[in-house]
Structures are given as C-alpha cells and as structure tokens.
Design a protein around this motif. Structure first.
Motif, short mmCIF file in Angstrom:
data_model
loop_
_atom_site.label_atom_id
_atom_site.label_comp_id
_atom_site.label_asym_id
_atom_site.label_seq_id
_atom_site.Cartn_x
_atom_site.Cartn_y
_atom_site.Cartn_z
N ASP A 1 0.83 -1.21 0.00
CA ASP A 1 0.00 0.00 0.00
C ASP A 1 0.86 1.26 0.00
O ASP A 1 0.50 2.26 -0.64
CB ASP A 1 -0.97 0.00 1.20
CG ASP A 1 -2.16 -0.92 0.97
OD1 ASP A 1 -2.56 -1.13 -0.19
OD2 ASP A 1 -2.72 -1.41 1.98
N LEU B 1 0.78 4.21 -2.94
CA LEU B 1 0.67 5.66 -2.71
C LEU B 1 1.86 6.40 -3.32
O LEU B 1 1.67 7.44 -3.97
CB LEU B 1 0.58 5.94 -1.21
CG LEU B 1 0.46 7.41 -0.83
CD1 LEU B 1 -0.81 8.03 -1.39
CD2 LEU B 1 0.52 7.56 0.68
N TYR C 1 -6.87 8.64 -4.42
CA TYR C 1 -6.35 8.92 -3.08
C TYR C 1 -7.27 8.53 -1.92
O TYR C 1 -6.76 8.03 -0.90
CB TYR C 1 -5.90 10.37 -2.97
CG TYR C 1 -4.58 10.59 -3.67
CD1 TYR C 1 -3.38 10.26 -3.04
CD2 TYR C 1 -4.53 11.07 -4.97
CE1 TYR C 1 -2.17 10.43 -3.69
CE2 TYR C 1 -3.33 11.24 -5.63
CZ TYR C 1 -2.15 10.91 -4.99
OH TYR C 1 -0.95 11.06 -5.64
N HIS D 1 -5.49 6.05 0.80
CA HIS D 1 -5.34 6.43 2.21
C HIS D 1 -6.21 5.58 3.12
O HIS D 1 -5.79 5.25 4.24
CB HIS D 1 -5.63 7.92 2.40
CG HIS D 1 -4.51 8.78 1.90
ND1 HIS D 1 -3.27 8.81 2.50
CD2 HIS D 1 -4.43 9.61 0.84
CE1 HIS D 1 -2.48 9.64 1.83
NE2 HIS D 1 -3.16 10.14 0.81
N LEU E 1 -4.23 2.42 3.70
CA LEU E 1 -3.12 2.63 4.63
C LEU E 1 -3.64 2.81 6.06
O LEU E 1 -3.07 2.26 7.00
CB LEU E 1 -2.30 3.83 4.20
CG LEU E 1 -1.36 3.54 3.03
CD1 LEU E 1 -0.88 4.83 2.39
CD2 LEU E 1 -0.19 2.69 3.48
N GLY E 2 -4.71 3.56 6.22
CA GLY E 2 -5.28 3.74 7.55
C GLY E 2 -5.72 2.42 8.15
O GLY E 2 -5.49 2.15 9.34
N SER F 1 -0.84 6.86 13.02
CA SER F 1 -0.73 6.76 11.56
C SER F 1 -2.08 6.43 10.94
O SER F 1 -2.41 6.94 9.87
CB SER F 1 0.31 5.71 11.17
OG SER F 1 1.59 6.13 11.57
N HIS G 1 -3.99 9.61 10.81
CA HIS G 1 -3.42 10.48 9.79
C HIS G 1 -3.98 10.13 8.41
O HIS G 1 -4.42 11.01 7.66
CB HIS G 1 -1.89 10.36 9.80
CG HIS G 1 -1.23 10.99 8.62
ND1 HIS G 1 -1.05 12.35 8.51
CD2 HIS G 1 -0.73 10.45 7.48
CE1 HIS G 1 -0.46 12.63 7.36
NE2 HIS G 1 -0.26 11.50 6.72
N HIS G 2 -3.96 8.85 8.08
CA HIS G 2 -4.45 8.44 6.76
C HIS G 2 -5.98 8.53 6.67
O HIS G 2 -6.51 8.80 5.59
CB HIS G 2 -3.92 7.06 6.40
CG HIS G 2 -2.48 7.12 6.01
ND1 HIS G 2 -2.06 7.60 4.80
CD2 HIS G 2 -1.36 6.81 6.71
CE1 HIS G 2 -0.74 7.58 4.75
NE2 HIS G 2 -0.30 7.10 5.90
N ARG H 1 -6.53 12.07 5.75
CA ARG H 1 -6.17 12.30 4.35
C ARG H 1 -7.22 11.70 3.41
O ARG H 1 -7.53 12.30 2.38
CB ARG H 1 -4.78 11.73 4.06
CG ARG H 1 -3.74 12.49 4.89
CD ARG H 1 -2.40 12.68 4.36
NE ARG H 1 -2.26 13.05 2.99
CZ ARG H 1 -1.17 12.77 2.29
NH1 ARG H 1 -0.16 12.11 2.85
NH2 ARG H 1 -1.07 13.15 1.04
N ALA H 2 -7.78 10.55 3.78
CA ALA H 2 -8.86 9.97 2.98
C ALA H 2 -10.07 10.89 2.99
O ALA H 2 -10.69 11.15 1.95
CB ALA H 2 -9.23 8.59 3.51
#
Length: 145
Positions: free
Chosen positions: A60, A64, A88, A92, A95-96, A107, A110-111, A114-115
């Motif tokens: 992942d 990105l 995106y 994200h 990743l989250g 983290s 954070h993702h 961003r998502a």
C-alpha cells in the motif's frame, strides 16, 4: 494492465500464492517499473492478496508513492474517465486500515484524515459509496463516534 488483471483473477479464483508470485514477477518487469500508473495499480492489488498486514502495508505504501508520480493524462490514457485524484481516498483508506490493524493509531488517524480530505474526489456511484463506507468504518475502529 492485462497481465496485472490476469494475476489478480488467479487470486480471486482461489490461488493467492500464484497471484502473488505473478505480481512480484511483474513488479520486476522494466515496463512496469517505468510506468507509475502500472506500479500504483499492481501494488494496490498486490496488497489485497497479502495474508500478513505488514506485507499489505508495504504494498500500500508503494501504491501511494507511485500515485504521487501519476499524471491525470496518464490515468486518462488508460481510461478517459480516470483522474488520479480519485485514487487517493482509497489509497489512504487502505493505509489507515493497515496501520489500525497494526496498532499504530496515530498513523491510522493520519491516513483517515487524508482519505476524508480527498473524499469529494470520489464519484457518486457504487464505488464511491463503498469507499465512503470504508472511511466511516475506519473512523469507528479508530474510536470515533
């Protein structure tokens, strides 16, 4: 792209080991390495085939990183309706989810953010609804009400 798709289908048909082998072989192919769109797509699908979250995370992160190199012109060369910005939210989200399952809450959040920041780039269709639902599910797993 057809070879990537064929490898993914092998995984969906019940042979994830063979699918991972094929995708790893493609990852080393010079044509794939030269094209960030191919790298992004391959890594995105390879992540879903990994049995271990840490390996899923590795793919992942690659997806990105490759997406950051893709232009809209390259995405549209694959299909006229595509825009890299629409990738995106899903990237994200994935990743989250990885980070949340690995216990890295900072983290994961954070993702998640961003998502959410990219959510307006999703289409209003089944895919968009699926990603939006995934983002809300991640938010709940991250402790949001």
């Amino acid at each position: 792209m057809s070879e990537i798709g064929a490898a993914v289908e092998v995984g969906h048909a019940g042979d994830p080991d063979e699918a991972r082998r094929r995708l790893a072989q493609l990852w080393d192919d010079a044509a794939v390495r030269a094209d960030p769109f191919h790298r992004c797509t391959l890594a995105h699908y390879a992540a879903d085939l990994e049995p271990e979250t840490v390996d899923e995370l590795r793919w992942d992160l690659r997806a990105l990183a490759a997406a950051d190199e893709v232009t809209d012109e390259r995405a549209r060369a694959h299909h006229e309706s595509l825009s890299i910005a629409g990738f995106y939210p899903s990237l994200h989200l994935n990743l989250g989810d990885d980070y949340q399952r690995l216990g890295d809450d900072a983290s994961a959040r954070h993702h998640l953010e961003r998502a959410r920041a990219a959510i307006d780039r999703l289409p209003d269709d089944g895919y968009g609804r699926m990603i939006r639902a995934g983002i809300e599910s991640l938010a709940q797993r991250c402790g949001e009400r």
